[in-house]
Structures are given as C-alpha cells and as structure tokens.
Design an enzyme around this catalytic site. Structure first.
Site, PDB file in Angstrom:
ATOM      1  N   LEU A  59       0.818  -1.219   0.000  1.00  0.00           N
ATOM      2  CA  LEU A  59       0.000   0.000   0.000  1.00  0.00           C
ATOM      3  C   LEU A  59       0.852   1.269   0.000  1.00  0.00           C
ATOM      4  O   LEU A  59       0.326   2.364  -0.176  1.00  0.00           O
ATOM      5  CB  LEU A  59      -0.953   0.006   1.206  1.00  0.00           C
ATOM      6  CG  LEU A  59      -2.048  -1.072   1.178  1.00  0.00           C
ATOM      7  CD1 LEU A  59      -2.918  -0.997   2.429  1.00  0.00           C
ATOM      8  CD2 LEU A  59      -2.918  -0.945  -0.065  1.00  0.00           C
ATOM      9  N   ARG A  60       2.174   1.122   0.213  1.00  0.00           N
ATOM     10  CA  ARG A  60       3.173   2.189   0.019  1.00  0.00           C
ATOM     11  C   ARG A  60       3.114   3.351   1.010  1.00  0.00           C
ATOM     12  O   ARG A  60       3.943   4.244   0.936  1.00  0.00           O
ATOM     13  CB  ARG A  60       3.078   2.768  -1.406  1.00  0.00           C
ATOM     14  CG  ARG A  60       3.221   1.755  -2.522  1.00  0.00           C
ATOM     15  CD  ARG A  60       4.577   1.085  -2.502  1.00  0.00           C
ATOM     16  NE  ARG A  60       4.819   0.325  -3.727  1.00  0.00           N
ATOM     17  CZ  ARG A  60       5.528  -0.800  -3.754  1.00  0.00           C
ATOM     18  NH1 ARG A  60       6.046  -1.300  -2.646  1.00  0.00           N
ATOM     19  NH2 ARG A  60       5.721  -1.432  -4.895  1.00  0.00           N
ATOM     20  N   ASN A  90       7.341  -2.862   3.809  1.00  0.00           N
ATOM     21  CA  ASN A  90       8.451  -2.103   3.214  1.00  0.00           C
ATOM     22  C   ASN A  90       8.044  -0.683   2.827  1.00  0.00           C
ATOM     23  O   ASN A  90       8.150  -0.256   1.691  1.00  0.00           O
ATOM     24  CB  ASN A  90       9.051  -2.855   2.011  1.00  0.00           C
ATOM     25  CG  ASN A  90       8.060  -3.099   0.891  1.00  0.00           C
ATOM     26  OD1 ASN A  90       6.852  -3.035   1.082  1.00  0.00           O
ATOM     27  ND2 ASN A  90       8.573  -3.385  -0.294  1.00  0.00           N
ATOM     28  N   HIS A 230       4.933 -15.635  -2.846  1.00  0.00           N
ATOM     29  CA  HIS A 230       5.055 -15.733  -4.308  1.00  0.00           C
ATOM     30  C   HIS A 230       5.989 -16.816  -4.843  1.00  0.00           C
ATOM     31  O   HIS A 230       7.006 -16.521  -5.479  1.00  0.00           O
ATOM     32  CB  HIS A 230       5.424 -14.380  -4.928  1.00  0.00           C
ATOM     33  CG  HIS A 230       6.491 -13.584  -4.187  1.00  0.00           C
ATOM     34  ND1 HIS A 230       7.695 -14.104  -3.844  1.00  0.00           N
ATOM     35  CD2 HIS A 230       6.478 -12.303  -3.733  1.00  0.00           C
ATOM     36  CE1 HIS A 230       8.405 -13.176  -3.213  1.00  0.00           C
ATOM     37  NE2 HIS A 230       7.683 -12.079  -3.125  1.00  0.00           N
ATOM     38  N   ASN A 276       9.403  -9.218  -9.404  1.00  0.00           N
ATOM     39  CA  ASN A 276      10.224 -10.011  -8.473  1.00  0.00           C
ATOM     40  C   ASN A 276       9.325 -10.937  -7.673  1.00  0.00           C
ATOM     41  O   ASN A 276       8.466 -10.459  -6.926  1.00  0.00           O
ATOM     42  CB  ASN A 276      10.986  -9.063  -7.539  1.00  0.00           C
ATOM     43  CG  ASN A 276      11.776  -9.797  -6.465  1.00  0.00           C
ATOM     44  OD1 ASN A 276      11.625 -11.008  -6.280  1.00  0.00           O
ATOM     45  ND2 ASN A 276      12.612  -9.072  -5.746  1.00  0.00           N
ATOM     46  N   ASP A 303       0.466  -9.718  -4.555  1.00  0.00           N
ATOM     47  CA  ASP A 303       1.733  -8.959  -4.598  1.00  0.00           C
ATOM     48  C   ASP A 303       1.529  -7.654  -5.373  1.00  0.00           C
ATOM     49  O   ASP A 303       2.397  -7.231  -6.145  1.00  0.00           O
ATOM     50  CB  ASP A 303       2.873  -9.798  -5.187  1.00  0.00           C
ATOM     51  CG  ASP A 303       4.244  -9.169  -4.912  1.00  0.00           C
ATOM     52  OD1 ASP A 303       4.324  -8.166  -4.173  1.00  0.00           O
ATOM     53  OD2 ASP A 303       5.238  -9.675  -5.460  1.00  0.00           O
ATOM     54  N   HIS A 307       3.796   1.351  -8.701  1.00  0.00           N
ATOM     55  CA  HIS A 307       4.953   2.238  -8.881  1.00  0.00           C
ATOM     56  C   HIS A 307       4.531   3.427  -9.737  1.00  0.00           C
ATOM     57  O   HIS A 307       3.770   3.253 -10.690  1.00  0.00           O
ATOM     58  CB  HIS A 307       6.093   1.517  -9.610  1.00  0.00           C
ATOM     59  CG  HIS A 307       6.768   0.467  -8.783  1.00  0.00           C
ATOM     60  ND1 HIS A 307       7.550   0.776  -7.693  1.00  0.00           N
ATOM     61  CD2 HIS A 307       6.765  -0.886  -8.869  1.00  0.00           C
ATOM     62  CE1 HIS A 307       8.013  -0.349  -7.152  1.00  0.00           C
ATOM     63  NE2 HIS A 307       7.540  -1.377  -7.845  1.00  0.00           N
TER      64      HIS A 307
HETATM   65 ZN   LIG Z   1       8.280 -10.286  -2.369  1.00  0.00          ZN
END
Ligand SMILES: [Zn+2]
Length: 446
Positions: A59-60, A90, A230, A276, A303, A307
């Site tokens: 969700l950034r 992250n 993933h 990724n 996932d 961006h």
């Molecule tokens: Zn990952």
C-alpha cells in the site's frame, strides 16, 4: 445501518439463494427473502463469493504516497472484490514498530473500503541485522500476526530461526520472500535461454528453491509456522510438497501473474513485465497451477506492487520490479484456472478467501457464506468479458501487465462489513464509504 437483500445469487457450490444482509452480518440465506427496509440487489446470473482476502499487498504508505496510499490501495482492493488486505512492511518508515503498524491500520479503518491488516517487519528497517519489535507489534492495537521483510529475503539463517521461535509463542507466522541474495545479484529476468538471448542477468530458480528448502527445515526444527511468498518455479512446488509430506508447518502462496504470464513477455523489454520473482517458463506455470489444484500451494496472493510512471516507463534494467494486481486478480484467476477447469469456484473461494484469512489470523472467514457471519461478499459476473484498461484501475498507479488484454469476468458488487463498496459495478464514493465505516465502528462499540 445498511440492509440489503441480494436476490438470486449463485453460491460457489452452485446453489441459488437470496442473501439478507443486516447489522453488518449475513442475517439469512434462503429463497423469497423480503425486507421492507432493505435495498434490493438483483444478482440474477451473478456468482456470490466470500469477500476476497489478499495476503500480500503493497500500500506504500507511509513514505511512498506518489505510488499508492492506504486509501487508493483500498479502493483498488474493493474494485477487485477484496474485503481484506495484508499491507506489507516495506514502507518508509518501515513497519517495524507498534507505532507504524497502528498508523497503517487506522488509515485503513478511516478509508473504510477493506480491512487493512498490517504486516510487521522481521528485522529493523528490513536491514537483516537484528529482529524488529515483533512482540510489541503483536501486542499492539494492530495485533500483527504476519511478519515479513518482503522485498528482501531474511537470508541470515540464525535471524530467521530467532524470528520463528518468537512468532511461535503467539501463533504468528513468518512470511519469507525467498531470494538468495548472492545468487541473484543484478538479476533481471528468469535465468535460462531467454536471459542469454536478451543479454540480461539471469535469476536462477535455485535462488528461490534453496531458501525455501532451508527455511522449511528450520521451521520444522523450531516447530513454528513458515509461509512462503510468491512461489514461482516448478522446483519450489516440489520443495513445498516435500516439506508438507514431512509434516512441516509450511504454507505457500502464488500470484495471479505467475499463474498466467511467462518470461516470453520480457522479449519486448516492456518493464510492465518486470517483476520479483521474475516471470518464468510455461513448465513453471503448469506446475504452479497443478500445485494449487492439489493443495500444495495454499493461497493466491496478488503482490500488488504499485509504482509511479517514472519508475516503470524507462529502460528494463533500471525499471522498478512489480505490477499492480488487485483490480485484475479475479479475472486472471478465472482465465488461468477456472475457464480451463483447473479449479472450480468453490476452490477459488478457498484459495482467495478462507485459506488466506486463516494464514493471516483474520477472523470471520472460516465458514464462507453462511448465516451469522460478518457480511463480506463479492458478486461477480463470470460471463462478462472486457478489454482491460486503465479505467479499470482504481489505485494511484497504472503499472498493470494486463492493459489491452481481453479478460473474463467482472466484479459487480463488493460488500464489506455489511455495506457496499462496489455497487452495480461502480466503486462507491469515498465519502459514503467513510461514513458507513464510521457507523459500523460505532455500532460495534455500542
Ligand atoms: Zn516479495
């Protein structure tokens, strides 16, 4: 409070029913239900699934709000039929303290589109040096149960062991981003014939498989729950199958894109396909589908990795890894698994709702669509077909690999805590949703 009569929906098992939603719950199932105070939703021809639960969403916020926010990501989730998401750690600051996870949860409650369950970091700052405040996050108001350094691998075996020992004490789970860092330095695409042809650094399957094997053994040794993010290779499916056969407490997820797309899409150097772990071979796609069908892989997780344009609209080797996936997930699952008979809709309900809820420790999803459970529902038209476009995206970023592809299925309604977040195929206005969320919280307090 909203009252709804959903008229003539088809359940995942094929039965047809009306569904009465009242006081935030599924009040009643049956035919010919009436309620003079209820809004009637015509669900003739629509399939009712339990609200979808995503174990893996970026969700950034805080820190990267130019890519997504808790509000915009929640809108994307509701549009895709989700009623709960697990928000990865992250962010900036990293979600490694009680303060940050409580902030993310509160932002989710205010937005009101979905339940936002914060994931806590395993290590401070995702730096892989020392454990984050796992206990404080678990005891916080956010009651964190899933811990992950996702985006980075916890490559230090001793730290991973300590994290497993810690989460075991309260029934939590460590979700590992399985990527051996030294084997993937500079890696850009799946390692093999294609990486040589394109002249891009290869990302070997063994970099994922070796970490899963090591971590499975550690989880078995500690007797604590490990979840693998993933999974992307045929070998990883084999390793997870082997670990489960040994009785190791391991679960695994696969993304929609790894179930549909292959490395061949990298040929055009279009960075929308840079992700990724990377897209793999058709053999891997087939093995992942089979692993999901036989229960080796437990859940599908998006996932969702938004961006901003400048991070993706550039040369392949400098572009960011990741794809948005919330709005397209159900259509991709239908295309990759349902329309070709690999899974039925009851299986979809399991891998996209009850099992991810159980892995994440989220209550209210274990009985599916039944009287007395919290009203979390998704109404879809599986016969619809559309050319997927930026208009279908409701988050802040547009880095979808599916733009201009023809996709089956369409979300017509999403119901979260008994109120509509998608109505007649249209995302409900954010002021109305925030108001309903406030009413729902007050009712539960009162
Ligand atoms: Zn990952």
């Amino acid at each position: 409070m909203t009252r709804l009569v959903i008229r003539g929906a088809t359940l995942p098992d094929g039965r047809s029913t009306d569904i009465l939603v009242a006081e935030g719950l599924i009040a009643e199932l049956g035919t010919g239900l009436t309620d003079t105070k209820a809004r009637v939703v015509d669900a003739d021809g629509l399939l009712a699934l339990p609200g979808l639960v995503d174990l893996h969403t970026h969700l950034r916020e805080p820190g990267f709000e130019h890519g997504e926010t808790v509000l915009t990501g929640s809108r994307a989730a509701a549009a895709g039929g989700f009623t709960a998401v697990h928000a990865m750690a992250n962010t900036s600051p990293v979600a490694d303290t009680a303060g940050v996870v409580e902030q993310v949860m509160s932002l989710g409650e205010t937005a009101g589109y979905v339940t936002v369950r914060p994931v806590g970091a395993v290590t401070v700052g995702l730096l892989g040096d020392r454990l984050a405040e796992i206990g404080a996050m678990a005891l916080s108001r956010a009651a964190v149960r899933v811990f992950s350094d996702d985006g980075k691998c916890v490559s230090d075996a001793l730290l991973l062991r300590r994290a497993l020992e810690y989460v075991k004490s309260f029934g939590g789970v460590v979700a590992q981003h399985a990527q051996e860092p030294r084997l993937t330095e500079g890696a850009q695409v799946n390692e093999g014939r294609l990486s040589s042809e394109l002249g891009l650094a290869g990302w070997p399957a063994v970099a994922e498989e070796a970490i899963i094997a090591r971590d499975a053994l550690l989880a078995g040794h500690v007797g604590a729950r490990l979840h693998v993010c993933h999974v992307s290779t045929a070998g990883s499916v084999e390793v997870v199958r082997w670990a489960k056969a040994r009785g190791i407490p391991i679960t695994a997820e696969v993304t929609p894109h790894h179930l549909l797309l292959t490395e061949e899409l990298a040929r055009g150097y279009d960075a929308r396909f840079k992700v990724n772990p990377p897209l793999r071979r058709q053999e891997d796609v087939e093995a992942l589908r089979a692993g999901l069908a036989d229960g080796t892989i437990d859940a599908i997780a998006t996932d969702h990795a938004p961006h901003p344009l400048e991070a993706k609209d550039c040369e392949w080797d400098v572009a960011a890894f990741g794809m948005v996936g919330l709005e397209s997930a159900l259509s991709v699952v239908q295309a990759a698994l349902v329309d070709n008979g690999v899974l039925g809709w009851a299986d979809v309900a399991r891998v996209l709702s009850s099992t991810p809820a159980s892995i994440g420790g989220l209550d209210g999803y274990d009985r599916g669509i039944a009287a007395g459970v919290p009203a979390a529902l998704t109404l879809i038209d599986p016969t619809a077909s559309r050319v997927f476009s930026a208009d279908d995206l409701r988050g802040r970023s547009v880095n979808s690999p599916y733009l201009s592809m023809t996709m089956p299925g369409r979300v017509i309604g999403t119901i979260h805590r008994g109120y509509e977040t998608v109505r007649d195929g249209v995302l409900v206005d954010e002021n109305e949703v925030a108001q309903r969320a406030t009413e729902s919280r007050e009712q539960h307090r009162g």
